[in-house]
Design an enzyme around this catalytic site. Structure first.
Site, PDB file in Angstrom:
ATOM      1  N   ASP A   1      33.924  78.889  59.248  1.00  0.00           N
ATOM      2  CA  ASP A   1      35.109  79.479  58.644  1.00  0.00           C
ATOM      3  C   ASP A   1      36.127  78.341  58.521  1.00  0.00           C
ATOM      4  O   ASP A   1      36.003  77.296  59.170  1.00  0.00           O
ATOM      5  CB  ASP A   1      35.638  80.652  59.473  1.00  0.00           C
ATOM      6  CG  ASP A   1      36.511  81.576  58.623  1.00  0.00           C
ATOM      7  OD1 ASP A   1      37.008  81.133  57.557  1.00  0.00           O
ATOM      8  OD2 ASP A   1      36.716  82.739  59.010  1.00  0.00           O
TER       9      ASP A   1
HETATM   10  C1  BGC Z   1      38.751  83.627  56.265  1.00  0.00           C
HETATM   11  C2  BGC Z   1      37.490  83.627  55.434  1.00  0.00           C
HETATM   12  C3  BGC Z   1      37.759  83.012  54.090  1.00  0.00           C
HETATM   13  C4  BGC Z   1      38.318  81.598  54.301  1.00  0.00           C
HETATM   14  C5  BGC Z   1      38.636  80.868  53.021  1.00  0.00           C
HETATM   15  C6  BGC Z   1      39.398  82.260  56.327  1.00  0.00           C
HETATM   16  O1  BGC Z   1      40.652  82.340  56.907  1.00  0.00           O
HETATM   17  O2  BGC Z   1      38.471  84.094  57.565  1.00  0.00           O
HETATM   18  O3  BGC Z   1      37.002  84.933  55.293  1.00  0.00           O
HETATM   19  O4  BGC Z   1      36.612  83.007  53.290  1.00  0.00           O
HETATM   20  O5  BGC Z   1      39.512  81.699  55.050  1.00  0.00           O
HETATM   21  O6  BGC Z   1      39.722  81.433  52.367  1.00  0.00           O
END
Ligand code: BGC
Length: 760
Positions: free
Chosen positions: A262
Site C-alpha cells: 500500500d
Molecule cells: C489506500 C489504497 C490506495 C492507495 C493509492 C492508500 O492510502 O489504502 O487503497 O489504492 O492509497 O491511492
C-alpha cells in the site's frame, strides 16, 4: 511410529512440503520460459528498478528489452483521474472523467455475483481506455466494525457474500484485459491507526472470516495482483509477512503474481523482499538503493530478486501494454459502463420499512418536500483517498426530476448543513476563539435551515428526507466516532414529523447508521448508498415504483453501536497514536517521494498499538445471532413491493460424504401484484458439532426475479468441503462431521424453511 517410518515420513514432507500446497496452476505460469530469457539479459540495477515506484502510480519496465512500464489505476469504484507523475495534483486532462460505480457496500447489497462480474467488466474497459494495466481493487476486507472508515468501499461483514462478489469482480476485470489488485491483504479492518496497528488474530478466525474473499479471488478467479495492507498481523507488517505472503498466498493458494505495498506501507528492505513483497509503492525508500546494496553485500540473493521480478513479468506478459499515444484518446466514461452503474445501483437499494407510502402515488400531483443535504450532493469525491472525477453524477434530486417530471411539485430545501472537509480544515489547527465563533455561526445556520424545512414540510403532502452520511463523514484514514446520523438529522426528523407524518427517509450512506429515531419517525426508510453516476435515477425509479427494490443488507444494523462485537468486548477503539500513514505521505511538509527526509522520521513506526480480535469468528451477524441480541435490521434483510412465499425445501440426499455437494431446492412464489427480485439465502446450523460454531452461517444464496403471481424452483448448492473449519492443531482444513440444519429464508432472522441432514 518406528524410527525408519518416521524418517521416511519426514523425508516425504521435506520433498513435497506440507499438505497445504496447491495443485492449482495459475494461467500466469505459462510465460515463465520466455520470462527467464529476459531475466538473464537484465542487469541487477534493472531488476531492482522494477521493485519500487517509478511515478505515483507506475512501476518500471525495461525499455531496452521492450518491457513496458506497469501502470496502476486507483480504484475500486471508478478509475481515478490522472495525477502528476510525482505528486498528488491532478494532471487536468479533459478525457479522464470516468464512470463512478456504486461503492463496495452498494455492490454487495445486490447480492449478485453476476452484477459484480459486470461491474468488473466496466472497470476494466475504462482502465484500458486510460492505458492502465492493473486496477487497485476490488477492496474486500471484512467489515468488522460498523464505524470503519472504508466500510463503504468494502463489501460485507460476511466472508461468503464477500467471496462471491470478489470472484465476480475479479473475473469481470481479468476477462476484459486488465489485472486486479486485491486489497488490502490482510486484516485491514479499521482506518484509525491503520499504519501502526498490530492485529492479533487467531488462526481460525483469520482463515474462516478474514481471508476467504482473498482466497476465493485467487483460487477461483486467478487474481493477478495483491496489495499488502498497512497494518501488522500477529507481529509482522503485512508487506513483509512471510506467513501471509509466502506461505498462505503463494504456497497454499498458488498465487503467481506480484504483491505491491500500500502507498507508503513498506517498512524494510531485506524482510520485505525475502518475505514476498514485489513492489514498494510509490517510492523507493527501502526497495531502491538499499535493496541494490543488500544484494551486492550478499544479504539478499539474486535468486530472490529474480523471483520477485519474474512474478511481476508474468503479469506484464498477461496484460498487453497500451502505448502512451493510444491511451486517453476518448472520454473514460462511456454509455455501456454508465448502464452497468445504473443496473448495479437499481439492484442495490434496500427498503427497510414501508407503511403503505411507497411507491409514491403521483396520481393527484402531490406536493413533495425534498429535504436534506444529500438530496443534491455528489459522492464521487470527498474525504481522503481514491475518488472518481465523474463525467456526471445524477444526484437523488436530479433523478427525481428526471423520473417525476410534472407529475408532482417538488419543493427543495437543504434542511441541514452537511459535513464538509478539506485537508486544511480537517487537519489544521484553530484557536479556541475561532472554534467558538464557528460553532455559534453553525448553530444559527442550522436553525435557519431547520425552519425553512419545517415550513415546506408543513405545506407538503409528502416529505422526502434525503440524509445519511457523506464522503467526508465516511473516509479513508479515519473511522467514524459513532454511527449517529451527522449534522443533527435525528433532531430535524423529529421536528418534521410533528408537522407532517408522511415522511419517506432515504439514507445516502455507505456504512451502518443508528436508526432508532429515523426508523420511528419515518413511514418508509431506504438505504441508497454512495450509488455512483446513475444513483439518483435508480433511486427515483424505486421511489416511483418503476422497479421494485431488491437490495439486501450486506451488514447488520445494530440497535446501538456498543452491541457490536468488537465494541462489546472492548477490542475497539484502541485510541489514536497519531496522524494517518497516508496523510503523512500526501502532506506537503512531508517529503513524500523524497526518501532521505522521510528516513529521519521513525517516530510513527514505534507506536505499539494493538487490536485484539478476541471476538474470533463472531463477526457481524454471527455475534448478534449467536448471542440472541436484538438488532435494528438483520443481515440479509430487505423488503420489496411484493410478497414472497417459500414452500418445500428438498435436498438430493439425506446423508452427505466429504466430496458431495448438497443440492437444495426451494419453491418460491411471488404472491403480490408486481414483479420483484428475492434473494433466497441458505444458512446452516450445526446440531451436534465437535468444535464451536456460530449459530448460523451463510453458505448459499441466489437472487431471483419472479413475475407477479409466478412460482419457480430455486436450486442452491453447498459443496460439503465449504463446511470445513480450520483446525489449528493439524494446521489444515478439517471436517466436523455432524448433523446440521439447512435454513432457507429471506434474512438471517427470517428463516422460512428448515431441513435436517447429516455429514458422514
Ligand atoms: C489506500 C489504497 C490506495 C492507495 C493509492 C492508500 O492510502 O489504502 O487503497 O489504492 O492509497 O491511492
Amino acid at each position: 511410529m518406528n524410527r525408519r517410518i518416521l524418517f521416511i515420513f519426514i523425508l516425504i514432507m521435506a520433498v513435497f512440503g506440507c499438505t497445504q500446497e496447491t495443485s492449482r496452476k495459475s494461467a500466469l505460469l505459462q510465460y515463465d520460459a520466455e520470462i527467464d530469457g529476459i531475466i538473464q539479459q537484465m542487469t541487477l540495477e534493472e531488476k531492482v528498478d522494477m521493485l519500487h515506484g517509478k511515478f505515483m502510480f507506475t512501476s518500471a519496465g525495461v525499455e531496452r528489452l521492450g518491457v513496458a512500464d506497469f501502470k496502476y489505476a486507483d480504484g475500486p469504484f471508478g478509475i481515478r483521474e490522472e495525477l502528476q507523475p510525482k505528486s498528488w495534483a491532478p494532471l487536468g486532462l479533459k478525457t479522464d472523467s470516468a464512470t463512478f460505480f456504486p461503492t463496495g457496500s452498494a455492490l454487495a447489497a445486490t447480492w449478485s455475483q453476476e452484477m459484480a462480474y459486470k461491474y468488473g467488466t466496466g472497470m476494466a474497459r475504462e482502465a484500458r481506455l486510460r492505458g492502465k494495466d492493473m486496477i487497485l481493487g476490488p477492496a474486500i476486507n471484512i467489515q468488522r466494525i460498523p464505524t470503519g472508515g472504508r466500510t463503504y468501499e468494502y463489501l460485507s461483514e460476511d466472508p461468503f457474500l464477500s467471496s462471491r462478489l470478489s470472484v465476480g469482480y475479479t473475473k469481470g476485470v481479468q476477462d476484459n484485459g486488465a489485472a486486479v489488485c486485491l486489497k488490502h491483504f490482510a486484516l485491514n479492518n479499521q482506518e484509525n491507526n491503520r499504519g501502526r496497528v498490530n492485529v492479533i488474530v487467531g488462526e481460525r478466525a483469520m482463515r474462516e472470516i478474514y481471508l476467504p474473499p482473498f482466497q476465493a479471488a485467487v483460487e477461483e478467479a486467478d487474481a493477478f495482483g495483491v496489495m499488502a495492507a498497512y497494518n501488522k498481523v500477529n507481529g509482522w507488517w503485512c508487506a513483509e509477512n512471510d506467513m501471509l505472503l509466502n506461505k498462505i498466498l503463494r504456497e497454499e493458494w498458488g498465487f503467481a503474481g506480484p504483491v505491491i505495498s500500500d502507498w507508503g506501507g513498506t517498512h524494510s528492505t531485506v524482510n520485505s523482499v525475502v518475505n514476498g513483497l514485489n513492489v514498494e509503492m510509490p517510492d523507493q525508500r527501502f526497495m531502491g538503493k538499499a535493496l541494490l546494496d543488500s544484494v551486492k553485500a550478499g544479504v539478499v540473493s539474486e535468486e530472490v530478486i529474480n523471483q520477485r521480478v519474474r512474478e511481476i513479468l508474468r503479469v506484464r506478459f498477461a496484460i498487453k501494454p497500451i502505448p502512451e499515444e493510444e491511451a486517453n484518446k476518448e472520454i473514460t466514461s462511456q454509455p455501456p459502463q454508465q448502464k452497468i452503474a445504473y443496473e448495479v445501483a437499481s439492484k442495490s437499494i434496500v427498503l427497510l420499512k414501508n407503511k403503505n407510502i411507497l411507491p409514491l402515488n403521483l396520481s393527484e400531483q402531490p406536493v413533495i418536500a425534498v429535504i436534506g443535504d444529500n438530496a443534491d450532493r455528489t459522492m464521487g469525491l470527498g474525504g481522503v483517498g481514491a475518488g472518481v472525477k465523474t463525467l456526471y453524477e445524477v444526484t437523488p434530486l436530479e433523478g427525481l426530476k428526471n423520473k417525476i417530471g410534472d407529475k408532482a411539485e417538488l419543493i427543495v430545501v437543504q434542511g441541514y448543513e452537511g459535513v464538509e472537509g478539506g485537508f486544511g480544515r480537517r487537519f489544521g489547527r484553530r484557536s479556541p476563539e475561532e472554534l467558538a465563533k464557528e460553532a455559534h455561526e453553525k448553530e444559527i445556520k442550522a436553525q435557519k435551515l431547520a425552519n425553512e424545512a419545517l415550513d415546506v414540510a408543513a405545506k407538503a403532502d409528502i416529505v422526502l428526507f434525503i440524509g445519511g452520511d457523506n464522503r467526508w463523514v465516511e473516509t479513508e484514514g479515519s473511522d467514524r466516532r459513532d454511527i449517529m446520523l451527522p449534522s443533527g438529522q435525528d433532531e430535524l426528523i423529529k421536528k418534521l414529523a410533528e408537522v407532517n407524518p408522511n415522511i419517506v427517509t432515504v439514507l445516502v450512506s455507505g456504512g451502518p447508521n443508528d436508526l432508532n429515531v429515523v426508523n420511528q419517525f419515518s413511514k418508509a426508510l431506504l438505504i441508497s448508498w454512495f450509488n455512483g453516476t446513475e444513483g439518483g435515477n435508480a433511486l427515483a425509479d424505486i421511489l416511483v415504483g418503476n422497479i421494485s427494490p431488491g437490495g439486501r443488507l450486506p451488514f447488520t444494523l445494530p440497535v446501538k453501536l456498543e452491541d457490536s462485537p468488537a465494541y462489546a468486548l472492548g477490542n475497539y477503539p484502541q485510541g489514536r497514536g497519531g496522524r494517518d500513514i497516508f496523510m503523512n505521505l500526501v502532506d506537503e511538509t512531508n517529503p513524500g517521494l523524497n526518501a532521505e527526509k522521510q528516513e529521519q522520521d521513525t517516530s510513527r513506526y514505534s507506536d505499539p498499538n494493538t487490536a485484539y480480535y478476541s471476538e474470533e469468528s463472531m463477526v457481524g451477524y454471527r455475534w448478534f445471532d449467536t448471542k440472541d441480541l436484538p438488532v435494528m435490521y438483520p443481515f440479509g434483510y430487505g423488503l420489496t413491493y411484493t410478497t414472497f412465499e417459500y414452500s418445500s425445501l428438498t435436498t438430493n440426499k439425506e446423508k452427505y460424504g466429504k466430496n458431495d455437494v448438497i443440492s437444495i431446492d426451494v419453491v418460491l412464489k411471488n404472491t403480490g401484484s408486481v414483479a420483484a427480485d428475492e434473494v433466497v439465502q441458505v444458512y446452516i446450523h450445526r446440531i451436534n458439532p465437535s468444535v464451536e460454531w456460530p449459530k448460523k452461517e451463510l453458505k448459499a444464496f441466489s437472487r431471483e426475479t419472479v413475475g407477479a403471481g409466478e412460482s419457480k424452483t430455486v436450486t442452491l448448492e453447498i459443496p460439503v468441503k465449504n463446511l470445513r473449519y480450520w483446525n489449528e492443531t493439524i494446521q489444515d482444513w478439517d471436517y466436523d462431521l455432524c448433523d446440521l440444519e439447512l435454513l432457507a429464508g429471506a434474512s438471517v432472522e427470517d428463516i422460512k424453511l428448515t431441513k435436517k441432514i447429516s455429514l458422514k
